[in-house]
Design a protein around this motif. Sequence first.
Motif, PDB file in Angstrom:
ATOM      1  N   ILE A   1      -7.477   8.101  -4.786  1.00  0.00           N
ATOM      2  CA  ILE A   1      -6.687   8.688  -5.867  1.00  0.00           C
ATOM      3  C   ILE A   1      -5.241   8.866  -5.414  1.00  0.00           C
ATOM      4  N   LEU A   2      -5.106   9.259  -4.144  1.00  0.00           N
ATOM      5  CA  LEU A   2      -3.760   9.442  -3.595  1.00  0.00           C
ATOM      6  C   LEU A   2      -2.998   8.110  -3.626  1.00  0.00           C
ATOM      7  N   VAL A   3      -3.686   7.051  -3.232  1.00  0.00           N
ATOM      8  CA  VAL A   3      -3.058   5.719  -3.252  1.00  0.00           C
ATOM      9  C   VAL A   3      -2.595   5.377  -4.665  1.00  0.00           C
ATOM     10  N   LEU A   4      -3.484   5.646  -5.622  1.00  0.00           N
ATOM     11  CA  LEU A   4      -3.171   5.389  -7.014  1.00  0.00           C
ATOM     12  C   LEU A   4      -1.934   6.170  -7.455  1.00  0.00           C
ATOM     13  N   MET A   5      -1.895   7.441  -7.066  1.00  0.00           N
ATOM     14  CA  MET A   5      -0.765   8.281  -7.450  1.00  0.00           C
ATOM     15  C   MET A   5       0.544   7.754  -6.853  1.00  0.00           C
ATOM     16  N   VAL A   6       0.449   7.388  -5.579  1.00  0.00           N
ATOM     17  CA  VAL A   6       1.657   6.877  -4.909  1.00  0.00           C
ATOM     18  C   VAL A   6       2.125   5.597  -5.599  1.00  0.00           C
ATOM     19  N   LEU A   7       1.159   4.723  -5.932  1.00  0.00           N
ATOM     20  CA  LEU A   7       1.525   3.458  -6.570  1.00  0.00           C
ATOM     21  C   LEU A   7       2.161   3.664  -7.946  1.00  0.00           C
ATOM     22  N   SER A   8       1.774   4.775  -8.609  1.00  0.00           N
ATOM     23  CA  SER A   8       2.340   5.019  -9.933  1.00  0.00           C
ATOM     24  C   SER A   8       3.834   5.330  -9.864  1.00  0.00           C
TER      25      SER A   8
ATOM     26  N   GLY B   1       8.368   1.519  -7.182  1.00  0.00           N
ATOM     27  CA  GLY B   1       9.354   0.725  -7.920  1.00  0.00           C
ATOM     28  C   GLY B   1       8.968  -0.745  -8.024  1.00  0.00           C
ATOM     29  N   SER B   2       8.199  -1.224  -7.050  1.00  0.00           N
ATOM     30  CA  SER B   2       7.810  -2.634  -7.051  1.00  0.00           C
ATOM     31  C   SER B   2       6.544  -2.818  -7.874  1.00  0.00           C
ATOM     32  N   LYS B   3       6.419  -3.984  -8.474  1.00  0.00           N
ATOM     33  CA  LYS B   3       5.242  -4.278  -9.275  1.00  0.00           C
ATOM     34  C   LYS B   3       4.043  -4.623  -8.400  1.00  0.00           C
ATOM     35  N   TYR B   4       4.322  -4.915  -7.117  1.00  0.00           N
ATOM     36  CA  TYR B   4       3.269  -5.390  -6.232  1.00  0.00           C
ATOM     37  C   TYR B   4       2.717  -4.245  -5.398  1.00  0.00           C
ATOM     38  N   ARG B   5       1.409  -4.267  -5.261  1.00  0.00           N
ATOM     39  CA  ARG B   5       0.734  -3.178  -4.576  1.00  0.00           C
ATOM     40  C   ARG B   5       1.119  -3.115  -3.103  1.00  0.00           C
ATOM     41  N   SER B   6       1.394  -4.295  -2.529  1.00  0.00           N
ATOM     42  CA  SER B   6       1.592  -4.337  -1.075  1.00  0.00           C
ATOM     43  C   SER B   6       3.020  -3.973  -0.666  1.00  0.00           C
ATOM     44  N   LYS B   7       3.883  -3.804  -1.657  1.00  0.00           N
ATOM     45  CA  LYS B   7       5.290  -3.591  -1.315  1.00  0.00           C
ATOM     46  C   LYS B   7       5.783  -2.290  -1.932  1.00  0.00           C
ATOM     47  N   TRP B   8       6.543  -1.496  -1.141  1.00  0.00           N
ATOM     48  CA  TRP B   8       7.107  -0.250  -1.669  1.00  0.00           C
ATOM     49  C   TRP B   8       8.514  -0.522  -2.156  1.00  0.00           C
ATOM     50  N   GLY B   9       8.718  -0.371  -3.447  1.00  0.00           N
ATOM     51  CA  GLY B   9      10.021  -0.698  -4.019  1.00  0.00           C
ATOM     52  C   GLY B   9      10.854   0.508  -4.349  1.00  0.00           C
ATOM     53  N   GLY B  10      10.579   1.595  -3.690  1.00  0.00           N
ATOM     54  CA  GLY B  10      11.361   2.803  -3.951  1.00  0.00           C
ATOM     55  C   GLY B  10      10.731   3.653  -5.047  1.00  0.00           C
ATOM     56  N   PHE B  11      11.106   4.937  -5.060  1.00  0.00           N
ATOM     57  CA  PHE B  11      10.518   5.891  -5.993  1.00  0.00           C
ATOM     58  C   PHE B  11      11.052   5.679  -7.407  1.00  0.00           C
ATOM     59  N   THR B  12      10.138   5.689  -8.395  1.00  0.00           N
ATOM     60  CA  THR B  12      10.609   5.495  -9.772  1.00  0.00           C
ATOM     61  C   THR B  12       9.686   6.159 -10.786  1.00  0.00           C
ATOM     62  N   PHE B  13      10.240   6.532 -11.916  1.00  0.00           N
ATOM     63  CA  PHE B  13       9.449   7.029 -13.049  1.00  0.00           C
ATOM     64  C   PHE B  13       9.283   5.940 -14.100  1.00  0.00           C
ATOM     65  N   LYS B  14       9.686   4.712 -13.733  1.00  0.00           N
ATOM     66  CA  LYS B  14       9.720   3.615 -14.679  1.00  0.00           C
ATOM     67  C   LYS B  14       8.398   3.418 -15.427  1.00  0.00           C
ATOM     68  N   TRP B  15       7.314   3.448 -14.674  1.00  0.00           N
ATOM     69  CA  TRP B  15       6.000   3.166 -15.277  1.00  0.00           C
ATOM     70  C   TRP B  15       5.609   4.239 -16.263  1.00  0.00           C
ATOM     71  N   TYR B  16       6.009   5.464 -15.956  1.00  0.00           N
ATOM     72  CA  TYR B  16       5.720   6.563 -16.890  1.00  0.00           C
ATOM     73  C   TYR B  16       6.501   6.366 -18.178  1.00  0.00           C
ATOM     74  N   ARG B  17       7.788   5.925 -18.014  1.00  0.00           N
ATOM     75  CA  ARG B  17       8.619   5.680 -19.190  1.00  0.00           C
ATOM     76  C   ARG B  17       7.996   4.557 -20.036  1.00  0.00           C
ATOM     77  N   GLU B  18       7.593   3.504 -19.357  1.00  0.00           N
ATOM     78  CA  GLU B  18       7.002   2.367 -20.080  1.00  0.00           C
ATOM     79  C   GLU B  18       5.705   2.759 -20.775  1.00  0.00           C
ATOM     80  N   LEU B  19       5.002   3.613 -20.081  1.00  0.00           N
ATOM     81  CA  LEU B  19       3.739   4.100 -20.644  1.00  0.00           C
ATOM     82  C   LEU B  19       3.997   4.805 -21.978  1.00  0.00           C
ATOM     83  N   LEU B  20       5.028   5.627 -22.004  1.00  0.00           N
ATOM     84  CA  LEU B  20       5.347   6.383 -23.212  1.00  0.00           C
ATOM     85  C   LEU B  20       5.825   5.482 -24.344  1.00  0.00           C
TER      86      LEU B  20
END
Lengths: 359, 264
Positions: free
Chosen positions: B22-29, B32-51
């Motif tokens: 669950i922690l992994v899932l939360m971190v991935l949310s 910033g990067s679309k890829y699971r294996s790469k950290w693209g920086g902290f973002t709220f982008k996915w939450y915005r898109e979700l809304l």
Amino acid sequence: MAQENKLITLENITKKYDGQVVLDDLNLYIRENEFLTLLGPSGCGKTTTLRIIGGFETPDVGRVIFDGQDITNLPPNKRQLNTVFQKYALFTHMTIAENIAFGLKIKKKSKQYIQDKIDYALKLVNLDGYGKRMPDSLSGGQQQRIAIARAIVNEPKVLLLDEPLGALDLKLRQDMQYELIRLKNELGITFVYVTHDQEEALTMSDTIMVMNQGYIQQIGTPEMIYNEPKNAFVADFIGESNIIGATMIQDRLVEILGAKFACVDEGFGNNQPVDVVIRPEDVDLVEPEQGTIQGVVTSLIFKGVHYEMEVEANGFTWLVHSTDLSPVGKQVGIKVDPFDIQIMNKPESEDEEAVGINE
Amino acid sequence: MVKRLIQKGYIGLVIVFLYAPILVLMVLSFNGSKYRSKWGGFTFKWYRELLENEKILNALWTTLLLALFSALLATVLGTLAAVAMNRMKKLPKAIMMSITNIPILNSEIVIGISMMLLYFAISFSLGFTSVLLALTAAHMPYVILNVLPKLRQTSRSTYEAALDLGASPISAFFKIVLPDIFPGVLSGFMLAFTLALDDFVITHFTKDAKVSTLSTVIYAETRRGIEPEIYALSTIMFTAVLVLLIVVNRMKAGAAKKLAEQQK
């Protein structure tokens, strides 16, 4: 009494639970302003009788008449009587005042009327100023008084009380007995009281109904029940007693354990087997030659107000209460005044037989 | 010393295994990067898109409606059933208890499929109502099991006292019995609500194409590859359930404490 005002009449009430008979053809009337106590051991049917009067049970057979009306099938919320339950049954999520107001609010009384009634009831049960408290914060005795207050503000014609003092300790119970008598006199309403405590019954009642195994054993004033028990069950249940099998020789003469005693009872016939009841405090211990029969003291216990002694005489262990001490081993004579000997018929019916009669 | 270390380590391991995913899932949310294996920086982008994702928002709305109404229905029916069962004699009560326990022990897929077959058999068209009824039926036993112990605790004499004071049986129930058993009713409702909120199996079998709930949307999405929005949605759902759970437990603990104080 010229015209007895019967407020409640129970006619031929029979009640069974799962095929077991709890009440068998019970007939009873309750007068206005009477303090009637239903007394008996647990399972004798006294609570069932009360619940039938209250409307919580419906009899299988028989009718309940209240003030001239048949109320046998009337639900409890339509009856002009109120109940004080054994375990108080206060509404714990409501304040004391809300508890007392419950019945009045349902009857849509005015705010002022309800407030006056709450004040009056709290004063009556000596709990002035407790209105805002919650039931949990009160002691058992206080809770019971609130339960009574909650019932009487509805001005019932009859107050039903189901062993209301059962959960209280001895001292509190005695105080509450006086309180109940006072309440009864101030309110001037009918009390129907259920208890298994004979002392409570004797202290408070105008009339006692002794019950056992669904049958009425005796109805009478406390004095009658105590002094002239109709059968061995009543004698044994009300206070301690010596119950002895005996033979009625003729009117006013009874043979007990081979010795002839003078008594005051008549009409039992000649040479008839009977039971006699002699209360322990009515047995006089005298010098052996003065006694009707002779025996020896086998046990002695100090009880506070009196000594309790056991005397072996003519094959029977007599229970004796006396303020005078007779030491163990002492030879004594037993004397009983004629009017202290109560003669009873031997049990005839099965229901009387069923009770454990002490030898 | 060593023993305690092993104990603590063991508990730690259990917690890691339970919550690391669950922690992994939360971190991935928040990645910033679309890829699971790469950290693209902290973002709220996915939450915005979700809304902004209407499909998901619709599904959220449907899910909440289904959960709320099925829980309400289950609570009302379950409470009534519990009141009746509490009054039953021993044998019928035992039979009813077994009947209550079966849906709880039964696997959801069996309930789901049998519900679907029942709807087909009586030609009841699948849709919002069919899901609602299926969820209600499946979760009603949980309400019964929460309410019954409370009813057993309340004494019958307070109900009788209310009747004695002139209340009709119905008003005595609402004024006296219901406040007494309310904690049980509420926790039954909460349980039915959370169970319905994340139900997949029963919903999946009893819905038609027009009805979609969060879990069915996520299931459909994952077949096409998981969008990070789903991580955001899952994080929100997990947090919501967690908060609900904490609230319910707090209430239960509070009630238990109050009871303990009363008994003192």
